[in-house]
Design an enzyme around this catalytic site. Structure first.
Site, mmCIF file in Angstrom:
data_model
loop_
_atom_site.group_PDB
_atom_site.id
_atom_site.type_symbol
_atom_site.label_atom_id
_atom_site.label_comp_id
_atom_site.label_asym_id
_atom_site.label_seq_id
_atom_site.Cartn_x
_atom_site.Cartn_y
_atom_site.Cartn_z
ATOM 1 N N GLN A 269 7.864 1.145 -11.256
ATOM 2 C CA GLN A 269 6.766 0.396 -10.653
ATOM 3 C C GLN A 269 5.530 1.261 -10.415
ATOM 4 O O GLN A 269 5.623 2.384 -9.899
ATOM 5 C CB GLN A 269 7.237 -0.236 -9.335
ATOM 6 C CG GLN A 269 8.421 -1.154 -9.548
ATOM 7 C CD GLN A 269 8.853 -1.956 -8.322
ATOM 8 O OE1 GLN A 269 9.984 -2.401 -8.261
ATOM 9 N NE2 GLN A 269 7.971 -2.162 -7.363
ATOM 10 N N MET B 238 -5.652 -4.503 -2.790
ATOM 11 C CA MET B 238 -5.355 -4.528 -4.233
ATOM 12 C C MET B 238 -5.241 -5.955 -4.751
ATOM 13 O O MET B 238 -5.863 -6.329 -5.744
ATOM 14 C CB MET B 238 -4.018 -3.824 -4.510
ATOM 15 C CG MET B 238 -3.987 -2.385 -4.822
ATOM 16 S SD MET B 238 -5.311 -1.570 -5.691
ATOM 17 C CE MET B 238 -5.709 -2.588 -7.032
ATOM 18 N N HIS C 50 4.226 -2.910 -14.036
ATOM 19 C CA HIS C 50 5.612 -2.506 -13.762
ATOM 20 C C HIS C 50 6.442 -2.690 -15.042
ATOM 21 O O HIS C 50 6.441 -3.764 -15.643
ATOM 22 C CB HIS C 50 6.235 -3.378 -12.676
ATOM 23 C CG HIS C 50 5.636 -3.209 -11.310
ATOM 24 N ND1 HIS C 50 4.677 -2.273 -11.001
ATOM 25 C CD2 HIS C 50 5.898 -3.876 -10.154
ATOM 26 C CE1 HIS C 50 4.367 -2.365 -9.707
ATOM 27 N NE2 HIS C 50 5.083 -3.333 -9.178
ATOM 28 N N CYS D 94 6.601 -8.703 -7.093
ATOM 29 C CA CYS D 94 6.038 -8.503 -8.440
ATOM 30 C C CYS D 94 7.077 -8.203 -9.526
ATOM 31 O O CYS D 94 6.998 -8.725 -10.643
ATOM 32 C CB CYS D 94 4.973 -7.419 -8.400
ATOM 33 S SG CYS D 94 5.322 -6.083 -7.248
ATOM 34 N N LYS E 210 14.973 -7.648 -2.327
ATOM 35 C CA LYS E 210 14.085 -8.767 -2.674
ATOM 36 C C LYS E 210 14.439 -9.299 -4.063
ATOM 37 O O LYS E 210 14.509 -10.505 -4.279
ATOM 38 C CB LYS E 210 12.619 -8.323 -2.673
ATOM 39 C CG LYS E 210 12.021 -8.168 -1.284
ATOM 40 C CD LYS E 210 10.554 -7.757 -1.394
ATOM 41 C CE LYS E 210 9.996 -7.380 -0.037
ATOM 42 N NZ LYS E 210 8.712 -6.700 -0.107
HETATM 43 N N1 LIG Z 1 0.131 -4.731 -4.750
HETATM 44 C C1 LIG Z 1 0.972 -5.484 -5.450
HETATM 45 O O1 LIG Z 1 1.228 -5.242 -6.637
HETATM 46 C C2 LIG Z 1 1.629 -6.684 -4.804
HETATM 47 C C3 LIG Z 1 2.383 -7.523 -5.619
HETATM 48 C C4 LIG Z 1 2.996 -8.656 -5.063
HETATM 49 C C5 LIG Z 1 2.835 -8.911 -3.721
HETATM 50 N N2 LIG Z 1 2.122 -8.068 -2.929
HETATM 51 C C6 LIG Z 1 1.958 -8.428 -1.520
HETATM 52 O O2 LIG Z 1 0.609 -8.839 -1.333
HETATM 53 C C7 LIG Z 1 0.151 -8.465 -0.026
HETATM 54 C C8 LIG Z 1 -1.097 -7.598 -0.172
HETATM 55 O O3 LIG Z 1 -0.750 -6.410 -0.863
HETATM 56 P P1 LIG Z 1 -1.851 -5.328 -1.313
HETATM 57 O O4 LIG Z 1 -1.149 -4.440 -2.250
HETATM 58 O O5 LIG Z 1 -3.089 -6.000 -1.741
HETATM 59 O O6 LIG Z 1 -2.119 -4.552 0.079
HETATM 60 P P2 LIG Z 1 -3.403 -3.718 0.544
HETATM 61 O O7 LIG Z 1 -4.091 -3.120 -0.628
HETATM 62 O O8 LIG Z 1 -2.921 -2.829 1.614
HETATM 63 O O9 LIG Z 1 -4.387 -4.832 1.189
HETATM 64 C C9 LIG Z 1 -4.109 -5.464 2.419
HETATM 65 C C10 LIG Z 1 -5.253 -6.407 2.782
HETATM 66 O O10 LIG Z 1 -4.937 -7.069 4.021
HETATM 67 C C11 LIG Z 1 -6.000 -6.836 4.958
HETATM 68 N N3 LIG Z 1 -5.460 -6.759 6.321
HETATM 69 C C12 LIG Z 1 -4.638 -5.819 6.838
HETATM 70 N N4 LIG Z 1 -4.359 -6.102 8.130
HETATM 71 C C13 LIG Z 1 -5.053 -7.229 8.428
HETATM 72 C C14 LIG Z 1 -5.192 -8.026 9.613
HETATM 73 N N5 LIG Z 1 -4.572 -7.699 10.749
HETATM 74 N N6 LIG Z 1 -5.983 -9.136 9.554
HETATM 75 C C15 LIG Z 1 -6.624 -9.470 8.418
HETATM 76 N N7 LIG Z 1 -6.535 -8.761 7.269
HETATM 77 C C16 LIG Z 1 -5.748 -7.663 7.285
HETATM 78 C C17 LIG Z 1 -6.640 -5.538 4.512
HETATM 79 O O11 LIG Z 1 -7.953 -5.492 5.035
HETATM 80 P P3 LIG Z 1 -8.666 -4.058 5.325
HETATM 81 O O12 LIG Z 1 -9.127 -3.569 3.989
HETATM 82 O O13 LIG Z 1 -9.799 -4.442 6.193
HETATM 83 O O14 LIG Z 1 -7.662 -3.180 5.975
HETATM 84 C C18 LIG Z 1 -6.587 -5.721 2.999
HETATM 85 O O15 LIG Z 1 -7.631 -6.597 2.590
HETATM 86 C C19 LIG Z 1 1.337 -7.775 0.653
HETATM 87 O O16 LIG Z 1 2.059 -8.717 1.424
HETATM 88 C C20 LIG Z 1 2.170 -7.280 -0.528
HETATM 89 O O17 LIG Z 1 3.530 -7.120 -0.208
HETATM 90 C C21 LIG Z 1 1.505 -6.963 -3.438
#
Ligand SMILES: NC(=O)c1ccc[n+]([C@@H]2O[C@H](COP(=O)([O-])OP(=O)(O)OC[C@H]3O[C@@H](n4cnc5c(N)ncnc54)[C@H](OP(=O)(O)O)[C@@H]3O)[C@@H](O)[C@H]2O)c1
Length: 346
Positions: free
Chosen positions: A178, A14, A235, A152, A207
């Site tokens: 959220q 995402m 959110h 976030c 957090k």
């Molecule tokens: N979503 C939000 O609104 C938000 C807001 C603030 C902060 N965050 C933080 O931002 C980070 C990403 O969140 P997200 O929502 O984007 O999560 P997500 O949709 O689950 O995406 C995770 C990403 O990490 C990759 N990944 C997983 N395991 C990996 C590994 N071992 N080596 C390399 N790449 C790996 C995944 O690749 P694959 O597709 O190949 O599995 C995917 O590209 C998290 O730490 C989250 O807490 C998220």
């Protein structure tokens, strides 16, 4: 000087997708490397990504081949591709980000893994732009560093409260509503969230308590409740604040109005980082991608005073301002402040 070549870790998720969107045609940065989990190594970004954001995958990025983290780390690209945007899951980031900074990379991260280290800033330009200088404590310019942005929900809250610090923030009561994109992709099972509200998000309330105080540099008491609601992006938060000083609604409006985005001198900061909406039916998550820089504005509304408390509602786009967009702004702040040290003219 041309654009800086940058890498996105977690590019298929995402937040990674939001990076791809925001860095397309960015005036400073150009995406050169995309990293995801091992199972996608060697596949084209276009063929291996379930694109969930408005518009299409940018042409040039769609053609890039995905790398595994091991391949990326093994290739030591840090002579020209020093800037890395991280959207990795926190447990992966906990291992990879320190390794990258030790290898000389400049890491702008969304993960919580490094946020609580004393020498790592949780940088939100509207609230604590000077905290970028903490990178010097990490050894910059001789070494690399990690700069994080907040959780976030904390981001929206910190932006709205930053101009109100002058009134003395004593207590903050916040409830968050959220969106599901906040849980990543594929995230929460549809049967758990469709037509439903989940009254708990693991780790989220803590957090907000810890990060808000670190960002604002205040010792206020913070009382959060975090809910997951069946909304795609954005959110919403309801907030009640107790201040040391006597304040009225007009003082709050004035403080928000005075915050000028132009004073930061970075390309993706909106002219008005906080926009107050008069209409009682706003802000709503449907405005998540509104604003002069879409998704970067924190919208506030429904301001009121009851006894000695000030209440209001805010909306923050969790994947743009609350994640990838916040990181991009932080990298812009870094280039503005330290570009010359590196011989980068911007
Ligand atoms: N979503 C939000 O609104 C938000 C807001 C603030 C902060 N965050 C933080 O931002 C980070 C990403 O969140 P997200 O929502 O984007 O999560 P997500 O949709 O689950 O995406 C995770 C990403 O990490 C990759 N990944 C997983 N395991 C990996 C590994 N071992 N080596 C390399 N790449 C790996 C995944 O690749 P694959 O597709 O190949 O599995 C995917 O590209 C998290 O730490 C989250 O807490 C998220």
């Amino acid at each position: 000087m041309g654009k800086f070549k940058v890498s996105i870790l977690g590019a298929t998720g995402m937040v990674g997708q939001a990076f791809v969107l925001l860095l397309n045609d960015h005036p400073y940065f150009e995406v050169k490397h995309l990293v995801a989990s091992d199972r996608r190594e060697g596949k084209k970004y276009r063929d291996s990504t379930r694109w969930l954001l408005p518009g299409k995958i940018p042409e040039n990025v769609g053609e890039l081949e995905l790398e595994s983290i091991d391949k990326f780390l093994g290739e030591k690209k840090n002579t020209e591709n020093k800037i890395v945007f991280s959207a990795l899951p926190s447990d992966v980031a906990a291992e990879v980000e320190p390794e990258l900074s030790s290898a000389g990379y400049f890491v702008f991260s969304n993960a919580s893994a490094m946020r609580y280290r004393e020498d790592v800033p949780i940088l939100i330009p509207e609230a604590n732009v000077d905290s970028i200088s903490l990178i010097e404590k990490q050894g910059f310019p001789q070494a690399g560093f990690v700069v994080t942005n907040a959780n976030c929900s904390t981001t929206g809250l910190a932006v709205a409260l930053a101009p109100l610090r002058k009134f003395g923030i004593e207590q903050v009561f916040v409830s968050t509503y959220q969106s599901i994109s906040g849980a990543g992709y594929p995230g929460i099972a549809s049967l758990d969230i469709l037509g439903n509200v989940l009254p708990y998000i693991e780790g989220e309330e803590k957090k907000i308590q810890v990060e808000l105080k670190k960002i604002l540099g205040v010792s206020a008491e913070v009382y959060p409740y975090c809910f997951r609601v069946p909304v795609d992006f954005g959110h919403l938060e309801t907030i009640w604040v107790k201040f040391e000083k006597q304040v009225n609604e007009s003082d709050i409006r004035e403080a928000w109005e005075e915050l000028s985005g132009e004073s930061f001198g970075i390309p993706t900061m909106p002219k008005k980082p906080i926009v107050y909406l008069e209409d009682s039916f706003n802000p709503q998550p449907r405005l998540a991608f509104a604003g002069d820089i879409p998704g970067m504005v924190v919208f506030t509304g429904r301001l009121r005073k009851e006894n000695n408390m000030i209440g209001f509602v805010l909306l923050v786009n969790n994947i743009i301002k609350g994640a990838a967009g916040g990181s991009v702004q932080n990298a812009e702040v870094f280039v503005k402040k330290y570009g010359r040290v590196l011989g980068w003219e911007k």
